[in-house]
Design an enzyme around this catalytic site. Structure first.
Site, PDB file in Angstrom:
ATOM      1  N   ASP A 136       0.897  -1.111  -0.027  1.00  0.00           N
ATOM      2  CA  ASP A 136      -0.066   0.191  -0.141  1.00  0.00           C
ATOM      3  C   ASP A 136       0.857   1.247  -0.089  1.00  0.00           C
ATOM      4  OD1 ASP A 136      -1.938   1.894   0.275  1.00  0.00           O
ATOM      5  OD2 ASP A 136      -2.922   0.791   2.060  1.00  0.00           O
ATOM      6  N   ASP A 160     -10.738   3.993  -1.074  1.00  0.00           N
ATOM      7  CA  ASP A 160     -11.173   3.028  -0.289  1.00  0.00           C
ATOM      8  C   ASP A 160     -12.685   2.953  -0.603  1.00  0.00           C
ATOM      9  OD1 ASP A 160      -8.615   3.037   0.423  1.00  0.00           O
ATOM     10  OD2 ASP A 160      -9.293   3.163   2.583  1.00  0.00           O
TER      11      ASP A 160
HETATM   12  C1  GLA Z   1      -5.611   2.279   2.896  1.00  0.00           C
HETATM   13  C2  GLA Z   1      -5.970   1.068   1.961  1.00  0.00           C
HETATM   14  C3  GLA Z   1      -7.043   0.291   2.660  1.00  0.00           C
HETATM   15  C4  GLA Z   1      -6.482  -0.289   3.956  1.00  0.00           C
HETATM   16  C5  GLA Z   1      -5.739   0.861   4.672  1.00  0.00           C
HETATM   17  C6  GLA Z   1      -5.031   0.389   5.869  1.00  0.00           C
HETATM   18  O1  GLA Z   1      -6.539   3.320   3.188  1.00  0.00           O
HETATM   19  O2  GLA Z   1      -6.502   1.660   0.784  1.00  0.00           O
HETATM   20  O3  GLA Z   1      -7.514  -0.685   1.927  1.00  0.00           O
HETATM   21  O4  GLA Z   1      -5.508  -0.959   3.706  1.00  0.00           O
HETATM   22  O5  GLA Z   1      -5.120   1.746   3.897  1.00  0.00           O
HETATM   23  O6  GLA Z   1      -4.427   1.302   6.771  1.00  0.00           O
END
Ligand code: GLA
Length: 520
Positions: A284, A344
């Site tokens: 990520d 998200d």
């Molecule tokens: C980001 C990702 C999410 C999750 C969070 C965790 O927002 O897009 O899917 O993994 O980080 O902190």
């Protein structure tokens, strides 16, 4: 030749005079703030101690207070801001700081004051938002400084790891548990998946998202925090159930939730994951934006792609950088098996449908081993109706999207389980041809999507994005179907009497009718 007439001279004189007056004003104002007062100067740390995890996440204010101005940097876990503006002093100050983030800029505002030898400081995300207070204390100079930038490696193609021939299926902890995920919950989820029919329906990965990390030991090896006492033992447990274990990290110094990232330890972390028995990595971007531009993303993702291959263990590689820099165009080249195409997802109709119905143009980039990822499922999390969750499941199946359940598998309604384990819909998702479905037609809020399946079959989904029931039709001729085929309703689990000419679906508000059409 420059000629200044009397008139233009006068026009020039006004701003000059104004500037002079303003400077005198500023001088007086800053003189009142006693320019010699440097009590705010120093490195300040606000420590956020989490006893359940045994972790400390800190925000650092590295300030210089001089001549009535506050300058310096702020490192707030995954963010690193430079102070751009300040007003006030120890008795009360406001600072505005900014950092580049891809093509945009992030800004924050902090307000604080010195109380004894503590900095009471709070952050406002919006001018009208309440302030979140923290207390910062003096920390040694240099503590919390951003690590030096390591130049991205030269670009090259990372070879395909041979995994994820169909979209990955499993579960991820984030949507339901976020920071509350721990060893016992993961075991419980594995127990549930292995025994409730999900494993039999094809679900296999149990993916731990952010917040499992602690710091590093003296050898630089990543440590788990107290919530995960023994990752190897957990992997063994999950494997014994016939399931696989996934984990999460960031190419930056910090993850999105502010935990330790893999920056500068990529190969070492990949080896650690392999040693633990990890089968899937979600990587990520978040914290990496403090050091790299979006254009450098492919090289940075390549680095972990190489590192995973080098371990010799089959590890699915999931890129999470929210679809920036058209990741679908280079995700496969850096070794990615799937790549997030959006920000998200949330457990609402607007979020889910907004994301899902936006994926049409990306269809050409999906193929066996390489998938567009419109984010994890929210089915069963309570924010949508079962009808809407059926749409979620159907849409993700049409999109050849990864099916990663995001609910608490240990306690769900029979309806939720039935949606997640609808094998006929799953068969569409997992079709070996690996062709992502596309929008076939659209009329207002009613859409027909089709997906080519192996053996010449076609999946057809009638989506009604409106609140009220609607009739949606498609003619066989338009679909290129000649003669009598077999039509199966994948939610009613029934074969339909083959209708002449066309199919008229009656679709509930926010609902779906999904058919599989195949040669007799
Ligand atoms: C980001 C990702 C999410 C999750 C969070 C965790 O927002 O897009 O899917 O993994 O980080 O902190």
């Amino acid at each position: 030749m420059l000629v200044i007439s009397n008139n233009s001279y006068r026009v020039l004189a006004i701003p000059v005079l104004l500037t002079a007056l303003l400077s005198i004003g500023f001088y007086i104002a800053s003189a009142q703030q006693t320019p010699t007062d440097d009590r705010l100067t120093g490195n300040w740390a606000a420590r956020n101690v989490n006893n359940t995890e045994g972790t400390v996440r800190s925000t650092y204010f590295n300030l210089k207070h001089e001549g009535g101005k506050i300058t310096g940097t702020i490192r707030a876990t995954q963010f690193f801001y430079t102070i751009k503006e300040s007003t006030g002093g120890p008795e009360g100050f406001t600072i505005i700081a900014a950092m580049p983030d891809g093509r945009s800029e992030r800004r924050v505002q902090y307000e604080g004051k010195l109380v004894g030898d503590e900095l009471h400081i709070g952050r406002r995300t919006r001018p009208d938002a309440p302030i979140t207070e923290m207390i910062a204390k003096r920390a040694p100079a240099g503590e919390g400084a951003l690590p030096a930038r390591v130049e991205p490696p030269a670009r090259h193609k990372v070879s395909y790891n041979g995994l994820a021939k169909t979209p990955p299926m499993g579960w991820n902890s984030w949507n339901k548990f976020a920071g509350r995920i721990d060893d016992a919950t993961v075991r419980g989820i594995a127990d549930a998946m292995a025994s409730n029919g999900m494993k039999d329906a094809g679900y296999v990965y149990i993916n731990i998202d952010d917040t499992w990390e602690a710091g590093r030991n003296e050898k630089g090896e990543i440590q788990t925090n107290k919530k995960f006492p023994d990752m190897k033992a957990l992997a063994d447990y999950v494997h014994k159930k016939g399931l696989k274990l996934g984990i999460y990290s960031s190419p930056g110094p910090n993850t999105c939730a502010g935990y330790e990232g893999s920056y500068g330890h990529e190969e070492q972390d990949a080896m650690t994951y392999a040693k633990w028995g990890i089968d899937y990595l979600k990587y990520d971007w978040c914290g990496a934006r403090t050091l790299y531009t979006d254009e450098e993303m492919p090289a940075i993702y390549e680095k972990m792609g190489d590192a995973l291959l080098k371990t010799g263990r089959p590890i699915v590689y999931s890129l999470c950088q929210y679809g920036r820099l058209d990741v679908w165009k280079w995700g496969a080249e850096v070794g990615g098996n799937l790549w997030r195409t959006t920000g998200d997802i949330r457990d609402t109709w607007d979020s889910m449908s907004g994301i899902g119905f936006r994926q049409n143009e990306l269809a050409q980039y999906a193929s066996p081993g390489h998938w567009n990822d419109p984010d994890m499922l929210e089915i069963g999390n309570g924010g949508m109706s079962d009808t809407e969750y059926r749409t979620h499941m159907s849409l993700w199946a049409m999109l050849a999207a990864p099916l990663l359940a995001g609910n608490d598998l240990r306690q769900m309604t029979p309806e939720t389980l039935a949606i997640l384990t609808n094998r006929e819909v799953i068969a569409v998702n997992q079709d070996k041809l690996g062709k992502q479905g596309t929008r076939f037609s659209k009329s207002g809020d009613q859409e027909v999507w089709t997906r080519q399946l192996s053996g010449g079959a076609i999946a057809v989904a009638f989506f009604n994005r409106a609140k009220d029931e609607a009739k949606i039709s498609v003619s066989w001729k338009d679909l290129g179907i000649v003669g009598k085929w077999r039509a199966r309703d994948l939610w009613l689990h029934q074969d339909l009497a083959w209708p002449e000419r066309q199919y008229d679906a009656t679709v509930p508000g926010h609902g779906v009718v999904m058919l599989r059409l195949s040669h007799k």
